[in-house]
Design a protein around this motif. Structure first.
Motif, PDB file in Angstrom:
ATOM      1  N   THR B 151       0.616  -1.162  -0.040  1.00 11.88           N
ATOM      2  CA  THR B 151      -0.120   0.026   0.218  1.00 11.88           C
ATOM      3  C   THR B 151       0.962   1.241   0.030  1.00 11.88           C
ATOM      4  O   THR B 151       0.448   2.095  -0.436  1.00 11.88           O
ATOM      5  CB  THR B 151      -0.880   0.109   1.141  1.00 11.88           C
ATOM      6  OG1 THR B 151      -0.133  -0.423   2.373  1.00 11.88           O
ATOM      7  CG2 THR B 151      -2.106  -0.871   0.908  1.00 11.88           C
ATOM      8  N   LEU B 231      -6.575  -3.512  -0.144  1.00  3.71           N
ATOM      9  CA  LEU B 231      -5.091  -3.913  -0.666  1.00  3.71           C
ATOM     10  C   LEU B 231      -5.077  -3.936  -2.262  1.00  3.71           C
ATOM     11  O   LEU B 231      -4.158  -3.248  -2.971  1.00  3.71           O
ATOM     12  CB  LEU B 231      -4.672  -5.384   0.311  1.00  3.71           C
ATOM     13  CG  LEU B 231      -3.321  -5.540   0.052  1.00  3.71           C
ATOM     14  CD1 LEU B 231      -2.756  -4.528   1.146  1.00  3.71           C
ATOM     15  CD2 LEU B 231      -3.114  -7.008   0.277  1.00  3.71           C
ATOM     16  N   SER B 234      -5.665  -0.240  -3.723  1.00  3.93           N
ATOM     17  CA  SER B 234      -4.447   0.484  -3.625  1.00  3.93           C
ATOM     18  C   SER B 234      -3.695   0.140  -4.765  1.00  3.93           C
ATOM     19  O   SER B 234      -3.317   1.066  -5.436  1.00  3.93           O
ATOM     20  CB  SER B 234      -3.830   0.098  -2.275  1.00  3.93           C
ATOM     21  OG  SER B 234      -2.683   0.862  -2.165  1.00  3.93           O
TER      22      SER B 234
END
Lengths: 272, 261
Positions: B151, B231, B234
């Motif tokens: 991230t 996740l 991102s």
């Protein structure tokens, strides 16, 4: 007297004209004034939501509900805009690139031109921000009860603004010796955040912080006018508050004179 | 390979210049420690009245502050100085000299300099990350560390793209140096959990100046608050914004006519 009046009138005219030329630019700078108080307001609104009601400081007995926070931080936002000063941050650049030299050649002290541009900035941006302030008042429904004492906030605001201005100019003159001022400015900003009630109303801070804040110049040029306007101050603290503002203003003026006098001898005009 | 060598040369020369201003590092370190003290002091006053702020515990918020410092430091060290350079080059017309060089213009403008003394904020960020991870207890394992890395990379891609778009705007508007302030104002807001803001502002911080992806999500990943979905988002957002910003830069470059020529 007539001389100073004419001087400031001419300077103001020039400054306002140049501010209006760059209205978008100065507006973006002025928006910085919204950021701090609105973040603090968001934090404290979240805290009071987490508590499910008013926040009470057990040590001082002060109590703040969500709408009291709106009142405090909205008034703080407007007042700190009216008392703001940026000279400590700009002055060092002028020394670094030699811009100060031509200003020193003029027959009046550079502080007067800078003070005019400070006043011009506040006049022009306040006119532009007024609709936004009104909108925020309508949206956030602050809990404000104006009392007779609220009028006293006006002289407190003027004194606070003058104090912040002179104090920042003294701080700025330290750049005569150090050239780099980031650390000093950050120290000023950190102290200001706590002692001027910028991060939280002083009534919610630990008592020892309040003790320091009360006698520091930061409260005098920060939350004192705000507390006065909102009627948060007990009657017996009003007069000492004004006295402290005046004492600090005198001290700051003396400090400025001393620093400037020896600083100007130190100045070797970099880059010119 | 050739670009890697070039990067080495560019960074080496700018580090050599910075070495002349060593005291700068300590002034900046002192300044950023004082700033940190202010943020933490403010937070601990607020947390004196509550144990969680919109579901964020105190150690979790410390992680957030740490990521803020890391991202601020990385931006000021690698990205912002280069982008400010391009802005003034467009204004002065000296971008021509960059464009005629036989290397990719985006590469050369993006990686021209590195201001190493800005690493003060990164140092503070790393120390605070370690400290706050300690405070979190044993919630942090390999999974969290990995998703933090992913991230963070996604966040860096978003910051870079944001700045590239800002710079590209100068091809049309010439003076946009003030828009930079809007980015910093959003950064300032992201020092706190964005859940505390009203919905419209949260939307702005997620979609317009996406500090949510830059600061909030990496902090959530490290403190074990994020799950698989953020996740993946991102990574996708990071890649997408990089591609979109590069495309926008190319379009902008075609519109560049040179200021003085």
């Amino acid at each position: 007297m007539q001389y100073w009046f004419n001087l400031y009138r001419a300077n103001l005219k020039v400054s306002i004209a140049s501010m209006l030329q760059y209205r978008f630019t100065i507006l973006i700078w002025a928006v910085w004034g919204f950021v701090g108080p609105l973040i603090s307001l968001a934090v404290w609104t979240a805290v009071s939501a987490a508590r499910g009601g008013a926040i009470v400081n057990k040590a001082s007995g002060a109590s703040f509900g969500a709408r009291d926070f709106s009142a405090y931080f909205l008034v703080y936002m407007i007042f700190s805009h009216l008392m703001m000063s940026w000279d400590a941050f700009e002055f060092a650049f002028r020394i670094q690139n030699g811009q100060l030299s031509p200003a020193l050649l003029k027959p009046v002290h550079p502080i007067h031109r800078d003070a005019s541009s400070n006043i011009a900035f506040k006049l022009t941006t306040s006119a532009m921000l007024l609709p936004v302030w009104i909108l925020l008042f309508v949206l956030l429904k602050p809990n404000i009860h104006l009392t007779f004492e609220s009028i006293l906030a006006i002289p407190a605001l003027l004194l606070g603004g003058a104090l912040r201005y002179v104090l920042q100019y003294s701080l700025a003159s330290i750049a005569f010796w150090t050239t780099r001022v980031e650390a000093i400015n950050q120290l000023y900003f950190s102290l200001d955040s706590f002692l001027a009630g910028r991060i939280a109303p002083l009534a919610l801070m630990p008592l020892w912080v309040v003790g320091i804040a009360t006698y520091s110049p930061f409260r005098a040029m920060g939350s004192f006018p705000v507390e006065l306007a909102l009627g948060h101050l007990p009657a017996d603290q009003i007069l000492p508050g004004f006295a402290l503002q005046i004492v600090w203003l005198v001290v700051a003026a003396g400090l400025f004179k001393a620093l400037w006098r020896s600083g100007i001898r130190q100045y070797s005009s970099v880059g010119a | 390979m050739r670009y890697l060598k070039l990067l080495g040369v560019l960074y080496r020369t700018s580090i050599q210049t910075d070495m002349e201003y060593r005291v700068d590092f300590f002034t900046r370190l002192v300044a950023s420690l004082l700033g940190l003290l202010t943020t933490i002091g403010g937070l601990s006053i607020a947390y004196g009245y509550t144990s969680t702020l919109k579901d964020w515990t105190y150690p979790q918020v410390l992680v957030l502050v740490a990521v803020y410092y890391l991202m601020d430091g990385l931006t000021e060290m690698f990205i912002a100085p280069n982008m400010r350079n391009v802005m003034s080059q467009v204004r002065e017309g000296t971008l021509d000299f960059v464009l005629i060089k036989p290397v990719n213009a985006q590469f050369l403008t993006s990686f021209r300099t590195v201001v190493i003394w800005r690493a003060a904020n990164i140092v503070v960020g790393i120390l605070l990350t370690l400290y706050s991870v300690g405070r979190l207890g044993n919630h942090v394992g390999l999974v969290q560390a990995l998703s933090f890395a992913v991230t963070m990379a996604g966040g860096c891609a978003v910051v870079y793209s944001l700045w590239l778009v800002l710079v590209t705007l100068t091809f049309w508007f010439v003076r946009v140096d003030n828009i930079e302030q809007i980015v910093w104002q959003a950064f300032e807001a992201a020092r706190y959990p964005i859940e505390i803001y009203p919905a419209w502002l949260r939307g702005g911080l997620t979609y317009i100046v996406p500090v949510a992806f830059i600061i909030t999500i990496p902090a959530q990943a490290l403190s074990g608050r994020a799950h698989q979905l953020p996740l993946i988002v991102s990574v996708v957002i990071g890649g997408f914004s990089l591609a979109a910003a590069t495309l926008f830069w190319r379009v902008g470059l075609k519109n560049y006519t040179g200021a003085s020529a």
